[in-house]
Design a protein around this motif. Structure first.
Motif, PDB file in Angstrom:
ATOM      1  N   ALA A  92      37.946  39.377  42.922  1.00 17.82           N
ATOM      2  CA  ALA A  92      38.881  38.263  42.864  1.00 17.82           C
ATOM      3  C   ALA A  92      40.270  38.773  42.496  1.00 17.82           C
ATOM      4  O   ALA A  92      40.403  39.622  41.601  1.00 17.82           O
ATOM      5  CB  ALA A  92      38.419  37.240  41.833  1.00 17.82           C
ATOM      6  N   PRO A  93      41.323  38.298  43.161  1.00 13.65           N
ATOM      7  CA  PRO A  93      42.678  38.736  42.810  1.00 13.65           C
ATOM      8  C   PRO A  93      43.005  38.519  41.340  1.00 13.65           C
ATOM      9  O   PRO A  93      43.788  39.284  40.747  1.00 13.65           O
ATOM     10  CB  PRO A  93      43.564  37.871  43.720  1.00 13.65           C
ATOM     11  CG  PRO A  93      42.713  37.597  44.919  1.00 13.65           C
ATOM     12  CD  PRO A  93      41.320  37.433  44.365  1.00 13.65           C
ATOM     13  N   ALA A  94      42.383  37.493  40.716  1.00 15.85           N
ATOM     14  CA  ALA A  94      42.637  37.231  39.305  1.00 15.85           C
ATOM     15  C   ALA A  94      42.175  38.373  38.406  1.00 15.85           C
ATOM     16  O   ALA A  94      42.584  38.462  37.240  1.00 15.85           O
ATOM     17  CB  ALA A  94      41.934  35.934  38.891  1.00 15.85           C
ATOM     18  N   ALA A  95      41.359  39.285  38.937  1.00 16.28           N
ATOM     19  CA  ALA A  95      40.897  40.421  38.148  1.00 16.28           C
ATOM     20  C   ALA A  95      42.043  41.350  37.763  1.00 16.28           C
ATOM     21  O   ALA A  95      41.900  42.174  36.847  1.00 16.28           O
ATOM     22  CB  ALA A  95      39.845  41.205  38.925  1.00 16.28           C
ATOM     23  N   ALA A  96      43.183  41.218  38.427  1.00 20.60           N
ATOM     24  CA  ALA A  96      44.322  42.086  38.122  1.00 20.60           C
ATOM     25  C   ALA A  96      44.726  41.996  36.661  1.00 20.60           C
ATOM     26  O   ALA A  96      45.130  42.996  36.053  1.00 20.60           O
ATOM     27  CB  ALA A  96      45.507  41.732  39.020  1.00 20.60           C
ATOM     28  N   ALA A  97      44.611  40.806  36.068  1.00 21.58           N
ATOM     29  CA  ALA A  97      45.021  40.642  34.668  1.00 21.58           C
ATOM     30  C   ALA A  97      44.215  41.549  33.746  1.00 21.58           C
ATOM     31  O   ALA A  97      44.754  42.141  32.803  1.00 21.58           O
ATOM     32  CB  ALA A  97      44.867  39.180  34.257  1.00 21.58           C
TER      33      ALA A  97
END
Length: 306
Positions: A92-97
């Motif tokens: 998920a792109p939100a994993a970047a955090a």
């Protein structure tokens, strides 16, 4: 633009890799590989193993939470992070955090092996490129378009410490041109992309063209047909990332990675035949090749062709 240099053992020996500081693995750098999906988890294994085979000291991998335990068992040398995944089985792109901090602690970050969804991979890559400059980045496969999402100022802040590894079709997509146009003048295309994206470009193919943002260029004609096999690109990206972690400059890491990848293919072709060797076999050839290239002593039957 300077003259295009042919990659040869003599040329590489003139740009030697950094020597490890002492015997501590910390002195050989840390790599973070980000990628994988439920359909292609093996790309991470190939890339991570490749990074270790070129001498990187520590390997960390971040992949979908559901496959992380399996990857950790397959690559016991690595620390594996399980991160949020999409319903389709990708990161998920939100994993970047969650990945910004470990990315900032590494000498090199490789993004893309085993990632299938281009939009998700590009969003993730663009977010991770926002970390404090310092690490070298290698963007492979679907992650490469993340670089084009950044404005010129944000690309330049990395000081040319980004490497992309497109084949002709991927390059065409990045630059908004046809594949035929890329193939008609690959050197000019690589140089244009390097300047526009502020990155080192390895335009892969039967002949691989390397260009950096300063207008320097190299060509590798040393490959073989058997390297056109599933997973081969993941190993190349891993080699470059591992060399970056060791302290090699981006163009230097790319030149060494491209040449050693090609030489590994030639050795496997001699041992097994021109077709049919596997990407997983490529990294195992590298330590001896690297040792041969680093030696200026007498003739060695294992030394790459001159």
């Amino acid at each position: 633009m300077s003259a295009t240099l042919e990659l040869t053992p003599a040329l590489l020996r003139g740009m030697p890799l950094p020597e490890p500081e002492g015997g501590d693995k910390e002195g050989r750098g840390r790599v973070l590989v980000v990628g994988g999906s439920l359909e292609v988890p093996g790309g991470m294994l190939l890339a991570g193993t490749a990074a270790l085979r070129v001498g990187a000291g520590k390997l960390q991998m971040a992949t979908c939470r559901s496959i992380a335990p399996h990857l950790a068992l397959a690559v016991p040398e690595a620390r594996v992070f399980g991160v949020a995944e999409t319903p389709g089985g990708g990161i998920a792109p939100a994993a970047a955090a969650a990945l910004r901090h470990p990315a900032g602690q590494c000498g090199a970050v490789l993004i893309g092996p085993g990632m299938l969804e281009q939009a998700e991979a590009a969003t993730l890559a663009a977010a991770l490129l926002e970390v404090t400059p310092g690490a070298g980045f290698v963007l492979d496969a679907a992650a490469m378009s993340g670089l084009s999402r950044l404005d010129e100022g944000r690309r330049r802040r990395h000081g040319g410490r980004v490497v992309i590894t497109p084949h002709a079709g991927e390059m065409a997509g990045l630059l908004g041109m046809t594949k035929e146009a890329v193939e008609a003048d690959p050197l000019a295309t690589a140089l244009s992309a390097a300047s526009m994206l502020c990155a080192v470009v390895a335009l892969k193919g039967a002949t691989t063209w390397i260009a950096d943002p300063d207008g320097r260029a190299w060509v590798n004609r040393h490959g073989c047909v058997g390297l056109g096999t599933s997973g081969s690109g993941d190993t190349l990206a891993g080699f470059i990332a591992g060399l970056l972690a060791r302290g090699a400059a981006p163009a230097q890491a790319t030149a060494w990675g491209v040449y050693m990848h090609a030489e590994a293919g030639r050795r496997l072709a001699r041992a097994h035949g021109p077709l049919g060797f596997l990407a997983r076999e490529i990294p195992g050839e590298i330590p001896r090749i690297m040792a041969n290239l680093g030696s200026l002593e007498g003739e060695d039957p294992d030394r790459p062709e001159q």
